[in-house]
Design a protein around this motif. Sequence first.
Motif, PDB file in Angstrom:
ATOM      1  N   ARG A   1       0.501   6.767  -7.026  1.00  0.00           N
ATOM      2  CA  ARG A   1      -0.598   7.725  -7.220  1.00  0.00           C
ATOM      3  C   ARG A   1      -0.085   9.157  -7.118  1.00  0.00           C
ATOM      4  N   ALA A   2       0.704   9.429  -6.073  1.00  0.00           N
ATOM      5  CA  ALA A   2       1.212  10.786  -5.859  1.00  0.00           C
ATOM      6  C   ALA A   2       2.107  11.220  -7.014  1.00  0.00           C
TER       7      ALA A   2
ATOM      8  N   ASP B   1       0.804  -1.222   0.000  1.00  0.00           N
ATOM      9  CA  ASP B   1       0.000   0.000   0.000  1.00  0.00           C
ATOM     10  C   ASP B   1       0.836   1.271   0.000  1.00  0.00           C
ATOM     11  N   ASP B   2       1.975   1.259   0.699  1.00  0.00           N
ATOM     12  CA  ASP B   2       2.796   2.467   0.720  1.00  0.00           C
ATOM     13  C   ASP B   2       3.370   2.765  -0.657  1.00  0.00           C
TER      14      ASP B   2
ATOM     15  N   THR C   1       1.833   1.836  -3.626  1.00  0.00           N
ATOM     16  CA  THR C   1       0.762   2.325  -4.499  1.00  0.00           C
ATOM     17  C   THR C   1       0.448   3.787  -4.195  1.00  0.00           C
ATOM     18  N   ALA C   2       0.546   4.182  -2.926  1.00  0.00           N
ATOM     19  CA  ALA C   2       0.318   5.592  -2.582  1.00  0.00           C
ATOM     20  C   ALA C   2       1.359   6.477  -3.258  1.00  0.00           C
ATOM     21  N   ARG C   3       2.599   6.022  -3.295  1.00  0.00           N
ATOM     22  CA  ARG C   3       3.656   6.805  -3.960  1.00  0.00           C
ATOM     23  C   ARG C   3       3.413   6.901  -5.461  1.00  0.00           C
TER      24      ARG C   3
END
Length: 360
Positions: free
Chosen positions: A283-284, A276-277, A279-281
């Motif tokens: 997206r950002a 998850d960390d 995928t968050a990166r």
Amino acid sequence: MADEATNRGAFRIQEYYCRKMDAPIYADICVAIAEGLDRSSETGRRVLDWPGEPTRDALPLRLIGGLHALVLAGADAELAQVFAGQVSAAAFNRVLARNDAALLPWLDGPPQTNEPGRSGALIVGLLEVARRCGPKLEILEIGSSGGLNLLIDRYRFDLGGVAFGPADSPVTIAPVWLGEPPAVPPLEIVSTRGCDVQPLDVTDPAVEARLSAYVWAETPMRLERLQKAIGMIRAQGVRLDRADAADWMEARLAEPQSEGVTRVLMHSVVWQYIPDDRTARIRAAMEAAGARATFERPLAWVAMEPDRALGEQVVSIRTWPGPEAREVVATAHAHAAWVRPGDTRATEGIALDAAAQVVL
């Protein structure tokens, strides 16, 4: 943290997917495991005590891939009868007890199916990007496995009777097309490049055997297509990096972009396996790059990821400059045996825990 009931339930969920994808023997195998798997083998104990979310971790496909590998190797006659349709829980428990050493490594990592047919769904997203942004696309794929979908510029496609791509390609991707034939805009894929945390060298016979094991025994056409695609890479390789997806995308998005070429992030059935960390990166990084995008240097994101509750793959896109919301351009079979253009989805599905869902 999962428990035994949840882990058995994952095989029931996989049964639903298998029946929906016309794989009745694999569905029966899932039922036999869900109902009859016991603790007489180390493999059985590890499956029943699986600590993660078993559907998101694709636990059933890990185990069945290992079982199919034994069948393809001719290593267990009783198991070969099971894969021919003589399915029973008792047989599975005997097979597991005999083959613990061979099966346990298959549980250590996610399946790497690297299904070339998925290009038949991904291409729908790329065609829409070309329609919006212009014909020239630069493809950046994460979770590329062995890179077989990086051949998307070398495959021939037949979508509802509309053919395009190299006429002399050894592989033609021709899903059952559930809609009006598409209007194909000018499309030029100027480059393809991919990454994977554990890229596979598909030219290695051992790797080819591993990928073959993940092809469902009931779909021999997929195995033939896989072998032809691997032959294409033996003839001319692809650019495939060993890298973390977030690190790699941040680096690629920081590179200069040619005018008149749309930079495209592409992926299929991989989002669930990325932490998850990370995928968050991603997206950002895409939002930041999208804020810098112009009509001369556009950015796009094409994804084929599962709606697990419905047992279908969703092909969606986003473009910069463009609307803020993702747009669904097609739904598809998990191996793209069929593709339905537009955003018409199944109306009945299966109940899932939130942790099992895939959210872009």
